[in-house]
Design a protein around this motif. Structure first.
Motif, PDB file in Angstrom:
ATOM      1  N   ASN A 146       0.815  -1.219   0.000  1.00 41.44           N
ATOM      2  CA  ASN A 146       0.000   0.000   0.000  1.00 41.44           C
ATOM      3  C   ASN A 146       0.845   1.263   0.000  1.00 41.44           C
ATOM      4  OD1 ASN A 146      -2.423  -1.434   0.076  1.00 41.44           O
ATOM      5  ND2 ASN A 146      -2.332  -1.635   2.299  1.00 41.44           N
ATOM      6  N   HIS A 147       2.153   1.116   0.304  1.00 39.67           N
ATOM      7  CA  HIS A 147       2.996   2.306   0.369  1.00 39.67           C
ATOM      8  C   HIS A 147       3.768   2.520  -0.917  1.00 39.67           C
ATOM      9  CE1 HIS A 147       2.008   2.572   4.584  1.00 39.67           C
ATOM     10  NE2 HIS A 147       2.470   1.349   4.805  1.00 39.67           N
ATOM     11  N   ASP A 148       3.409   1.791  -1.989  1.00 42.61           N
ATOM     12  CA  ASP A 148       4.134   1.896  -3.250  1.00 42.61           C
ATOM     13  C   ASP A 148       3.498   2.896  -4.209  1.00 42.61           C
ATOM     14  OD1 ASP A 148       6.071   0.148  -2.549  1.00 42.61           O
ATOM     15  OD2 ASP A 148       5.116  -1.604  -3.449  1.00 42.61           O
ATOM     16  N   THR A 149       2.640   3.775  -3.709  1.00 47.49           N
ATOM     17  CA  THR A 149       1.935   4.694  -4.606  1.00 47.49           C
ATOM     18  C   THR A 149       2.859   5.725  -5.223  1.00 47.49           C
ATOM     19  OG1 THR A 149       1.338   6.007  -2.656  1.00 47.49           O
ATOM     20  CG2 THR A 149      -0.283   4.426  -3.475  1.00 47.49           C
ATOM     21  N   ASP A 150       4.061   5.900  -4.651  1.00 46.00           N
ATOM     22  CA  ASP A 150       5.022   6.797  -5.275  1.00 46.00           C
ATOM     23  C   ASP A 150       5.882   6.064  -6.297  1.00 46.00           C
ATOM     24  OD1 ASP A 150       6.456   5.217  -3.579  1.00 46.00           O
ATOM     25  OD2 ASP A 150       7.619   6.851  -2.687  1.00 46.00           O
ATOM     26  N   PHE A 151       5.477   4.830  -6.611  1.00 47.59           N
ATOM     27  CA  PHE A 151       6.111   4.015  -7.642  1.00 47.59           C
ATOM     28  C   PHE A 151       7.554   3.666  -7.303  1.00 47.59           C
ATOM     29  CE2 PHE A 151       2.339   4.795  -9.657  1.00 47.59           C
ATOM     30  CZ  PHE A 151       2.162   6.123  -9.991  1.00 47.59           C
ATOM     31  N   ALA A 152       7.882   3.721  -6.047  1.00 51.56           N
ATOM     32  CA  ALA A 152       9.237   3.352  -5.645  1.00 51.56           C
ATOM     33  C   ALA A 152       9.161   2.347  -4.519  1.00 51.56           C
ATOM     34  CB  ALA A 152      10.025   4.588  -5.189  1.00 51.56           C
ATOM     35  N   LYS A 153       9.892   1.275  -4.643  1.00 57.83           N
ATOM     36  CA  LYS A 153       9.917   0.304  -3.567  1.00 57.83           C
ATOM     37  C   LYS A 153      10.656   0.898  -2.376  1.00 57.83           C
ATOM     38  CE  LYS A 153       9.791  -3.879  -6.377  1.00 57.83           C
ATOM     39  NZ  LYS A 153       9.413  -3.268  -7.625  1.00 57.83           N
ATOM     40  N   GLU A 154      10.207   0.529  -1.193  1.00 57.37           N
ATOM     41  CA  GLU A 154      10.806   1.062   0.021  1.00 57.37           C
ATOM     42  C   GLU A 154      12.045   0.250   0.363  1.00 57.37           C
ATOM     43  OE1 GLU A 154       9.580   1.942   4.667  1.00 57.37           O
ATOM     44  OE2 GLU A 154       8.057   1.444   3.181  1.00 57.37           O
ATOM     45  N   SER A 155      13.213   0.817   0.122  1.00 60.66           N
ATOM     46  CA  SER A 155      14.465   0.123   0.397  1.00 60.66           C
ATOM     47  C   SER A 155      14.884   0.352   1.841  1.00 60.66           C
ATOM     48  CB  SER A 155      15.567   0.604  -0.555  1.00 60.66           C
ATOM     49  OG  SER A 155      15.239   0.296  -1.888  1.00 60.66           O
ATOM     50  N   GLU A 156      15.656  -0.576   2.349  1.00 61.48           N
ATOM     51  CA  GLU A 156      16.196  -0.450   3.696  1.00 61.48           C
ATOM     52  C   GLU A 156      17.502  -1.219   3.760  1.00 61.48           C
ATOM     53  OE1 GLU A 156      14.112  -2.964   6.697  1.00 61.48           O
ATOM     54  OE2 GLU A 156      12.644  -3.254   5.086  1.00 61.48           O
ATOM     55  N   ARG A 157      18.274  -0.988   4.784  1.00 61.15           N
ATOM     56  CA  ARG A 157      19.529  -1.713   4.937  1.00 61.15           C
ATOM     57  C   ARG A 157      19.220  -3.122   5.421  1.00 61.15           C
ATOM     58  NH1 ARG A 157      23.671   1.355   3.912  1.00 61.15           N
ATOM     59  NH2 ARG A 157      25.105  -0.317   4.528  1.00 61.15           N
ATOM     60  N   VAL A 158      19.612  -4.088   4.615  1.00 60.98           N
ATOM     61  CA  VAL A 158      19.302  -5.490   4.902  1.00 60.98           C
ATOM     62  C   VAL A 158      20.601  -6.259   5.059  1.00 60.98           C
ATOM     63  CG1 VAL A 158      18.073  -7.548   4.127  1.00 60.98           C
ATOM     64  CG2 VAL A 158      17.205  -5.281   3.513  1.00 60.98           C
ATOM     65  N   ASN A 159      20.673  -7.088   6.098  1.00 72.74           N
ATOM     66  CA  ASN A 159      21.854  -7.903   6.352  1.00 72.74           C
ATOM     67  C   ASN A 159      21.738  -9.224   5.589  1.00 72.74           C
ATOM     68  OD1 ASN A 159      23.284 -10.153   8.069  1.00 72.74           O
ATOM     69  ND2 ASN A 159      24.287  -8.226   8.618  1.00 72.74           N
ATOM     70  N   PHE A 160      22.732  -9.518   4.758  1.00 70.65           N
ATOM     71  CA  PHE A 160      22.688 -10.729   3.939  1.00 70.65           C
ATOM     72  C   PHE A 160      22.609 -11.994   4.793  1.00 70.65           C
ATOM     73  CE2 PHE A 160      24.511  -8.226   0.311  1.00 70.65           C
ATOM     74  CZ  PHE A 160      23.559  -8.582  -0.626  1.00 70.65           C
ATOM     75  N   GLU A 161      23.411 -12.050   5.852  1.00 67.54           N
ATOM     76  CA  GLU A 161      23.437 -13.263   6.668  1.00 67.54           C
ATOM     77  C   GLU A 161      22.074 -13.542   7.289  1.00 67.54           C
ATOM     78  OE1 GLU A 161      27.696 -14.008   8.546  1.00 67.54           O
ATOM     79  OE2 GLU A 161      27.051 -11.934   8.851  1.00 67.54           O
ATOM     80  N   ASN A 162      21.386 -12.481   7.725  1.00 69.60           N
ATOM     81  CA  ASN A 162      20.056 -12.664   8.308  1.00 69.60           C
ATOM     82  C   ASN A 162      19.069 -13.205   7.275  1.00 69.60           C
ATOM     83  OD1 ASN A 162      21.009 -11.698  10.729  1.00 69.60           O
ATOM     84  ND2 ASN A 162      20.183  -9.622  10.454  1.00 69.60           N
ATOM     85  N   VAL A 163      19.142 -12.647   6.054  1.00 67.67           N
ATOM     86  CA  VAL A 163      18.217 -13.089   5.008  1.00 67.67           C
ATOM     87  C   VAL A 163      18.509 -14.533   4.605  1.00 67.67           C
ATOM     88  CG1 VAL A 163      17.405 -12.654   2.657  1.00 67.67           C
ATOM     89  CG2 VAL A 163      17.897 -10.739   4.163  1.00 67.67           C
ATOM     90  N   ILE A 164      19.784 -14.892   4.544  1.00 67.14           N
ATOM     91  CA  ILE A 164      20.152 -16.274   4.208  1.00 67.14           C
ATOM     92  C   ILE A 164      19.644 -17.230   5.277  1.00 67.14           C
ATOM     93  CG2 ILE A 164      22.096 -17.865   3.928  1.00 67.14           C
ATOM     94  CD1 ILE A 164      23.624 -15.470   2.647  1.00 67.14           C
ATOM     95  N   GLU A 165      19.761 -16.840   6.550  1.00 72.33           N
ATOM     96  CA  GLU A 165      19.248 -17.684   7.624  1.00 72.33           C
ATOM     97  C   GLU A 165      17.729 -17.828   7.539  1.00 72.33           C
ATOM     98  OE1 GLU A 165      20.845 -19.602   9.845  1.00 72.33           O
ATOM     99  OE2 GLU A 165      22.582 -19.017   8.645  1.00 72.33           O
ATOM    100  N   ASP A 166      17.034 -16.745   7.166  1.00 68.82           N
ATOM    101  CA  ASP A 166      15.575 -16.826   6.971  1.00 68.82           C
ATOM    102  C   ASP A 166      15.239 -17.835   5.881  1.00 68.82           C
ATOM    103  OD1 ASP A 166      15.020 -14.988   8.910  1.00 68.82           O
ATOM    104  OD2 ASP A 166      14.675 -13.304   7.553  1.00 68.82           O
ATOM    105  N   ALA A 167      15.998 -17.772   4.773  1.00 68.95           N
ATOM    106  CA  ALA A 167      15.744 -18.697   3.661  1.00 68.95           C
ATOM    107  C   ALA A 167      16.030 -20.138   4.080  1.00 68.95           C
ATOM    108  CB  ALA A 167      16.589 -18.312   2.451  1.00 68.95           C
ATOM    109  N   LYS A 168      17.092 -20.344   4.824  1.00 70.49           N
ATOM    110  CA  LYS A 168      17.431 -21.695   5.296  1.00 70.49           C
ATOM    111  C   LYS A 168      16.356 -22.223   6.236  1.00 70.49           C
ATOM    112  CE  LYS A 168      21.717 -22.312   6.639  1.00 70.49           C
ATOM    113  NZ  LYS A 168      23.006 -21.995   7.280  1.00 70.49           N
ATOM    114  N   LEU A 169      15.812 -21.339   7.064  1.00 70.54           N
ATOM    115  CA  LEU A 169      14.737 -21.755   7.965  1.00 70.54           C
ATOM    116  C   LEU A 169      13.498 -22.148   7.166  1.00 70.54           C
ATOM    117  CD1 LEU A 169      13.523 -22.045  10.808  1.00 70.54           C
ATOM    118  CD2 LEU A 169      12.950 -19.602  10.711  1.00 70.54           C
ATOM    119  N   ALA A 170      13.170 -21.349   6.149  1.00 73.34           N
ATOM    120  CA  ALA A 170      11.999 -21.648   5.328  1.00 73.34           C
ATOM    121  C   ALA A 170      12.166 -22.957   4.553  1.00 73.34           C
ATOM    122  CB  ALA A 170      11.723 -20.502   4.356  1.00 73.34           C
TER     123      ALA A 170
END
Length: 358
Positions: free
Chosen positions: A204-228
């Motif tokens: 719902n917050h994409d009305t400015d046609f830009a995805k909301e970027s943030e600082r993301v830690n690769f290791e955390n995301v990899i652990e999330d994927a491994k958990l899934a």
């Protein structure tokens, strides 16, 4: 003779008045306009055209070919010729070399008494904002499409974990400690599923046609994927190795998670029978890009098939479960922010995906 002289004088005065009105119009309109005669000579232009295309009074009387570089539209001469020869208006959307969009209208300047075209009047209307809005809507539509496809992919892992843990709970645990451990794992899977659904639904917050970027830690995301993918990793006895040279990326969290999940899921899914999967995930800085590389030792992809793997609904192996949209989603998410994805693969040896993020 006196009457004829008076009549000629009146006609002359009307011509002067008409010319003054035309001059007044050209001097006061805010729209860039050019008047080019049938010999392709620039006869007049508005102050707005002077400003937009950096023209000067010295350009009046020059061939339009000599000033076309100022206008930065390569086919303008062909279009003028088309209008003069046909006597019909031409309207088209153009983008000049400085990346600005205009609606260009070329109107024939017709001498009614002689029924011939003596040149053209060219009008340029800045439609850059409108084009950008339309492109924004196109990106937004692609986002919605990616969300729909991502939901079907990204929630399968957590759901599979939950189903597996429930089956274990239905059986008789060996001890109370095992029971508690299974419940904790079930709680982790439910939490991961909840976060996935919340991220995928948060559009719902994409009305400015830009995805909301943030600082993301690769290791955390990899652990999330491994958990899934816990069940698939355990079932295949896959070894997941992480070599993190660049720890963070500024990117929409839900997208980078979907990218890593899809690539990791494919690396395990397309493993070579009789060989334990080994997947290496690495990140590093590469010039102006952050590079993510995922390599596996799986089935590999035939060279003549590598150009098609990013197409929607492409499935190279029908005996492997899937919908054929995973890599299509990954490519769309990477390219939406100006990045790119490359693949190198050899049948029977494995595949490497390299992603470059801006």
């Amino acid at each position: 003779m006196i009457n004829a002289s008076s009549k000629d004088k009146g006609t002359f005065e009307k011509l002067i008045e008409l010319n003054d009105e035309l001059e007044n119009y050209f001097n006061n309109t805010i729209i860039p306009q050019l008047f080019v005669d049938a010999d392709m000579i620039l006869r007049k232009f508005t102050p707005a055209a002077m400003k937009h295309f950096k023209l000067s009074s010295d350009d009046v009387g020059r061939h339009i070919d000599e000033v076309s570089n100022n206008i930065r539209f390569p086919t303008i001469i062909e279009n003028i010729t088309e209008v003069i020869e046909s006597g019909r208006d031409l309207e088209k959307e153009i983008q000049t070399t400085d990346k600005v969009w205009y609606q260009m209208n070329i109107l024939p300047y017709i001498i009614r008494k002689e029924n011939r075209t003596n040149g053209v009047i060219i009008t340029f209307i800045d439609i850059n904002d409108r084009i950008q809005i339309l492109k924004g809507y196109e990106r937004l539509n692609r986002d919605y499409e990616n969300i729909i496809h991502s939901i079907s992919h990204d929630i399968k892992g957590p759901l599979s974990n939950i189903e597996g843990l429930i089956r274990i709970l239905k059986s008789t645990p060996e001890s109370e400690e095992d029971n508690r451990r299974i419940i904790d794992m079930l709680s982790d899977s439910v939490g991961n599923l909840r976060r996935t659904v919340e991220d995928l639904a948060d559009i719902n917050h994409d009305t400015d046609f830009a995805k909301e970027s943030e600082r993301v830690n690769f290791e955390n995301v990899i652990e999330d994927a491994k958990l899934a993918l816990r069940d698939k990793i355990a079932e295949s006895n896959a070894k997941i190795r992480a070599q993190i040279g660049e720890s963070e990326i500024c990117f929409p969290r839900k997208n980078i998670r979907s990218i890593i999940y899809n690539l990791l899921s494919n690396a395990i899914k397309y493993r070579k029978p009789g060989r334990e999967p080994v997947v290496t995930i690495s990140t590093e800085k590469s010039g102006e890009h952050i590079m993510l590389r995922m390599s596996d030792n799986g089935l590999g992809i035939a060279e003549d098939k590598q150009d098609y793997i990013f197409d929607r609904n492409t499935r190279l192996l029908t005996h492997v479960e899937g919908t054929g949209v995973g890599l299509f989603i990954v490519k769309g998410m990477v390219e939406a922010t100006g990045g790119r994805i490359e693949v190198k693969s050899k049948e029977g040896e494995g595949t490497t995906f390299t992603l470059y993020f801006k």
